[in-house]
Motif scaffolding. Structure first.
Motif, PDB file in Angstrom:
ATOM      1  N   LEU A 300       0.853  -1.198   0.000  1.00  0.00           N
ATOM      2  CA  LEU A 300       0.000   0.000   0.000  1.00  0.00           C
ATOM      3  C   LEU A 300       0.884   1.242   0.000  1.00  0.00           C
ATOM      4  O   LEU A 300       1.823   1.351   0.807  1.00  0.00           O
ATOM      5  CB  LEU A 300      -0.879  -0.038   1.259  1.00  0.00           C
ATOM      6  N   THR A 301       0.583   2.202  -0.876  1.00  0.00           N
ATOM      7  CA  THR A 301       1.428   3.408  -0.968  1.00  0.00           C
ATOM      8  C   THR A 301       0.646   4.656  -0.563  1.00  0.00           C
ATOM      9  O   THR A 301      -0.591   4.674  -0.591  1.00  0.00           O
ATOM     10  CB  THR A 301       1.930   3.615  -2.411  1.00  0.00           C
ATOM     11  N   ALA A 302       1.407   5.703  -0.251  1.00  0.00           N
ATOM     12  CA  ALA A 302       0.792   6.985   0.108  1.00  0.00           C
ATOM     13  C   ALA A 302      -0.025   7.521  -1.068  1.00  0.00           C
ATOM     14  O   ALA A 302      -1.102   8.102  -0.875  1.00  0.00           O
ATOM     15  CB  ALA A 302       1.883   7.976   0.500  1.00  0.00           C
ATOM     16  N   GLU A 303       0.471   7.307  -2.278  1.00  0.00           N
ATOM     17  CA  GLU A 303      -0.246   7.804  -3.466  1.00  0.00           C
ATOM     18  C   GLU A 303      -1.628   7.158  -3.552  1.00  0.00           C
ATOM     19  O   GLU A 303      -2.612   7.809  -3.897  1.00  0.00           O
ATOM     20  CB  GLU A 303       0.542   7.496  -4.748  1.00  0.00           C
ATOM     21  N   ASP A 323       1.008  11.176   8.844  1.00  0.00           N
ATOM     22  CA  ASP A 323       1.459  11.902  10.039  1.00  0.00           C
ATOM     23  C   ASP A 323       2.818  11.323  10.456  1.00  0.00           C
ATOM     24  O   ASP A 323       2.882  10.282  11.089  1.00  0.00           O
ATOM     25  CB  ASP A 323       0.375  11.681  11.105  1.00  0.00           C
ATOM     26  N   ILE A 324       3.891  12.012  10.039  1.00  0.00           N
ATOM     27  CA  ILE A 324       5.237  11.503  10.308  1.00  0.00           C
ATOM     28  C   ILE A 324       5.901  12.349  11.388  1.00  0.00           C
ATOM     29  O   ILE A 324       6.026  13.570  11.253  1.00  0.00           O
ATOM     30  CB  ILE A 324       6.093  11.502   9.016  1.00  0.00           C
ATOM     31  N   HIS A 325       6.321  11.684  12.464  1.00  0.00           N
ATOM     32  CA  HIS A 325       7.037  12.372  13.539  1.00  0.00           C
ATOM     33  C   HIS A 325       8.524  12.311  13.207  1.00  0.00           C
ATOM     34  O   HIS A 325       9.075  11.212  13.106  1.00  0.00           O
ATOM     35  CB  HIS A 325       6.812  11.669  14.881  1.00  0.00           C
ATOM     36  N   PRO A 326       9.179  13.445  13.026  1.00  0.00           N
ATOM     37  CA  PRO A 326      10.613  13.379  12.716  1.00  0.00           C
ATOM     38  C   PRO A 326      11.386  12.790  13.897  1.00  0.00           C
ATOM     39  O   PRO A 326      11.148  13.164  15.056  1.00  0.00           O
ATOM     40  CB  PRO A 326      11.004  14.838  12.490  1.00  0.00           C
ATOM     41  N   ALA A 327      12.272  11.852  13.612  1.00  0.00           N
ATOM     42  CA  ALA A 327      12.983  11.151  14.690  1.00  0.00           C
ATOM     43  C   ALA A 327      13.871  12.097  15.480  1.00  0.00           C
ATOM     44  O   ALA A 327      14.105  11.902  16.675  1.00  0.00           O
ATOM     45  CB  ALA A 327      13.809  10.019  14.097  1.00  0.00           C
ATOM     46  N   ALA A 328      14.353  13.143  14.834  1.00  0.00           N
ATOM     47  CA  ALA A 328      15.313  14.016  15.514  1.00  0.00           C
ATOM     48  C   ALA A 328      14.649  15.142  16.315  1.00  0.00           C
ATOM     49  O   ALA A 328      15.327  15.998  16.865  1.00  0.00           O
ATOM     50  CB  ALA A 328      16.253  14.612  14.476  1.00  0.00           C
ATOM     51  N   LEU A 332       5.692  17.981  13.379  1.00  0.00           N
ATOM     52  CA  LEU A 332       5.185  16.882  12.552  1.00  0.00           C
ATOM     53  C   LEU A 332       5.239  17.208  11.066  1.00  0.00           C
ATOM     54  O   LEU A 332       5.063  18.357  10.682  1.00  0.00           O
ATOM     55  CB  LEU A 332       3.707  16.629  12.885  1.00  0.00           C
ATOM     56  N   ILE A 333       5.469  16.163  10.254  1.00  0.00           N
ATOM     57  CA  ILE A 333       5.261  16.290   8.812  1.00  0.00           C
ATOM     58  C   ILE A 333       3.865  15.727   8.604  1.00  0.00           C
ATOM     59  O   ILE A 333       3.631  14.541   8.844  1.00  0.00           O
ATOM     60  CB  ILE A 333       6.310  15.482   8.033  1.00  0.00           C
ATOM     61  N   ALA A 373       2.343   5.634   7.961  1.00  0.00           N
ATOM     62  CA  ALA A 373       2.193   6.809   8.828  1.00  0.00           C
ATOM     63  C   ALA A 373       0.728   7.203   8.962  1.00  0.00           C
ATOM     64  O   ALA A 373       0.345   7.906   9.895  1.00  0.00           O
ATOM     65  CB  ALA A 373       3.016   7.971   8.265  1.00  0.00           C
ATOM     66  N   ALA A 374      -0.125   6.734   8.039  1.00  0.00           N
ATOM     67  CA  ALA A 374      -1.568   6.971   8.141  1.00  0.00           C
ATOM     68  C   ALA A 374      -2.281   5.755   8.741  1.00  0.00           C
ATOM     69  O   ALA A 374      -3.062   5.890   9.682  1.00  0.00           O
ATOM     70  CB  ALA A 374      -2.146   7.281   6.755  1.00  0.00           C
ATOM     71  N   VAL A 375      -1.993   4.575   8.222  1.00  0.00           N
ATOM     72  CA  VAL A 375      -2.836   3.413   8.573  1.00  0.00           C
ATOM     73  C   VAL A 375      -2.435   2.737   9.884  1.00  0.00           C
ATOM     74  O   VAL A 375      -3.053   1.767  10.296  1.00  0.00           O
ATOM     75  CB  VAL A 375      -2.883   2.368   7.429  1.00  0.00           C
ATOM     76  N   ARG A 376      -1.403   3.259  10.562  1.00  0.00           N
ATOM     77  CA  ARG A 376      -0.923   2.632  11.797  1.00  0.00           C
ATOM     78  C   ARG A 376      -1.836   2.892  12.996  1.00  0.00           C
ATOM     79  O   ARG A 376      -1.716   2.207  14.007  1.00  0.00           O
ATOM     80  CB  ARG A 376       0.488   3.158  12.119  1.00  0.00           C
TER      81      ARG A 376
END
Ligand SMILES: Cc1cc2nc3c(=O)[nH]c(=O)nc-3n(C[C@H](O)[C@H](O)[C@H](O)COP(=O)(O)OP(=O)(O)OC[C@H]3O[C@@H](n4cnc5c(N)ncnc54)[C@H](O)[C@@H]3O)c2cc1C
Length: 425
Positions: A300-303, A323-328, A332-333, A373-376
């Motif tokens: 499954l892709t983001a597109e 919804d991506i949390h930057p590790a550093a 949020l992205i 990052a969405a389906v989790r």
């Protein structure tokens, strides 16, 4: 020991899978390494189920996930379904709940469905014969127990069964980094009349100030109100690790508690409504957002989520954004979706390539880093778990060796709809 459906991992995905399989008539064994069910939802103290609907209000998640909330409400342990404004300024719907009481609800669900629970049991070995998983060994207090399942559902989050079975996994793309872990903590008492009265811009300013001073590891004050107390569960630590690395995971537990302790001091010092609060509890373990993702029959892709693509074998829907949390650290992205945008998850993303009697549910399904990052999230994980359990029970109806790849996707969708789940078009 033999069983129709062996579910490894008793997080929300695995628990829903086991309950669904048992309700469909299969014998189901649910294996969990801790002494309670729920995974991130209880031990990780995540404390809010997000995104039941599109921004416009079209419902996309129901079925067992809704039953979990109804049962929490019966214990007076879930808040109302409401909409809040995130630190990014986006609107998001959610149900806040008491993680300790969710343990009871999950106990009730598995007991009533006739699932056999096997707690304090860790997957320690797998015997694979060609495309077939023949046996899974569990390290328990009674010693090593070998289970010979007809179908295995790997819902261990880190997909330990399939890792030991030598399955294929998806790599991160160049530039992508695993989402960080977070040590949730409970803080209180909070004067919610004052805390909730803060405007989103004020919250953002306080969060940025705490991050700039080094007191917060993340520029956010994201929290859930615990319906059982005057406390909140705070999601403001950040640990950039690969949680399948035992040493890194151990260091993260220690660093996570340190970050939480510092963040609690900042809340007390700087945030209106938190002046009388103290750190009350750490989550049992650091919460893990992402580790292994299996290579499935479909990736499954983001597109596909953003378009969105309609799948003939769609078995669950979602409306949670990427919804991506930057590790550093940092902000949020966050890729918001349109106001009535929903997407589907295909059954083939639950089917590992090259195996006939295994399925995956939860945060290890076959999806790219950005799609995961969405389906989790827990709502979608519960819906996917229900689909995996139903599919496994259907595969077990075969008199010969079950093959999950032969499950009729239309019949699976019909069964899920009959159970009250939502599967999309
Ligand atoms: C800090 C944080 C905040 C989040 N915020 C939200 C939010 O606000 N809303 C939302 O809906 N979602 C949120 N999520 C996402 C969500 O919590 C998870 O993606 C979801 O709970 C995944 O469920 P799961 O059942 O797939 O995995 P997990 O919860 O990881 O469950 C896996 C289970 O398997 C068990 N297990 C692991 N290995 C073994 C083994 N070898 N043997 C036996 N048992 C094993 C574990 O103990 C665990 O119980 C958040 C996640 C984190 C970490």
């Amino acid at each position: 020991m033999t069983v129709d459906v062996l579910v490894c991992g008793g997080g929300v995905a695995g628990t829903m899978a086991a309950v669904a399989a048992a309700r469909q008539g299969a014998s189901a064994l649910l294996v969990e390494r801790y002494g309670f069910l729920g995974g991130n939802a209880t031990g990780g103290a995540v404390a809010q189920f997000n995104s039941w609907q599109t921004e416009k209000g079209r419902r996309v998640i129901a079925g067992l996930a809704s039953e979990v909330v109804e049962r929490l409400r019966a214990y007076q342990a879930a808040g109302k379904h409401d909409v809040f404004v995130m630190s990014t300024g986006h609107r998001m719907d959610r149900v806040e709940y008491a993680p300790e009481v969710l343990k009871l609800v999950l106990d009730d669900l598995v007991t009533e469905a006739g699932v056999q629970p096997m707690m304090h049991a860790s997957v320690c070995d797998v015997v694979r014969e060609g495309e077939h998983i023949h046996a899974v060994s569990l390290l328990t207090k009674s010693g090593v127990i070998e289970v010979r399942p007809r179908v295995v559902i790997d819902a261990s989050g880190d997909i330990d069964v399939l890792y030991r079975a030598g399955a294929d996994f998806l790599e991160l793309d160049a530039g992508d980094v695993l989402q960080p872990a977070t040590m949730m903590f409970r803080f209180g008492p909070i004067n919610f009349a004052r805390f909730d009265a803060l405007a989103p811009a004020e919250v953002q300013a306080l969060a940025r100030q705490g991050y700039a001073s080094g007191e917060l590891a993340r520029a956010a004050l994201h929290s859930s109100r615990d319906p059982y107390s005057a406390d909140g569960w705070f999601n403001i630590s950040r640990l950039g690790i690969d949680a399948t690395d035992a040493s890194a995971l151990s260091r993260a537990e220690i660093e996570g508690r340190r970050q939480a302790w510092k963040a609690a001091a900042y809340l007390r010092r700087a945030v209106p409504g938190c002046e009388s609060g103290r750190l009350q509890a750490f989550a049992t373990q650091v919460g893990i957002r992402e580790t292994r993702r299996v290579q499935g029959e479909h990736v499954l892709t983001a597109e596909e989520l953003l378009q969105p693509v309609s799948f003939v074998d769609g078995i669950a829907c979602g409306a949670y954004p990427i919804d991506i949390h930057p590790a550093a650290g940092g902000e949020l992205i966050y890729k918001a979706l349109g106001e009535d945008h929903a997407y589907q998850i295909p059954y083939r993303s639950l089917v590992p390539k090259g195996l006939s009697n295994a399925l995956v549910a939860g945060r290890g399904i076959s999806a790219t880093h950005a799609a995961l990052a969405a389906v989790r999230v827990m709502t979608i994980s519960m819906a996917v778990g229900q689909a995996a359990g139903t599919a496994a029970a259907m595969a077990c109806q075969s008199k010969s060796a079950p093959d999950v790849r032969k499950v009729d996707a239309t019949a699976l969708r019909v069964s899920l709809l009959a159970q009250g789940a939502l599967v999309g078009d």
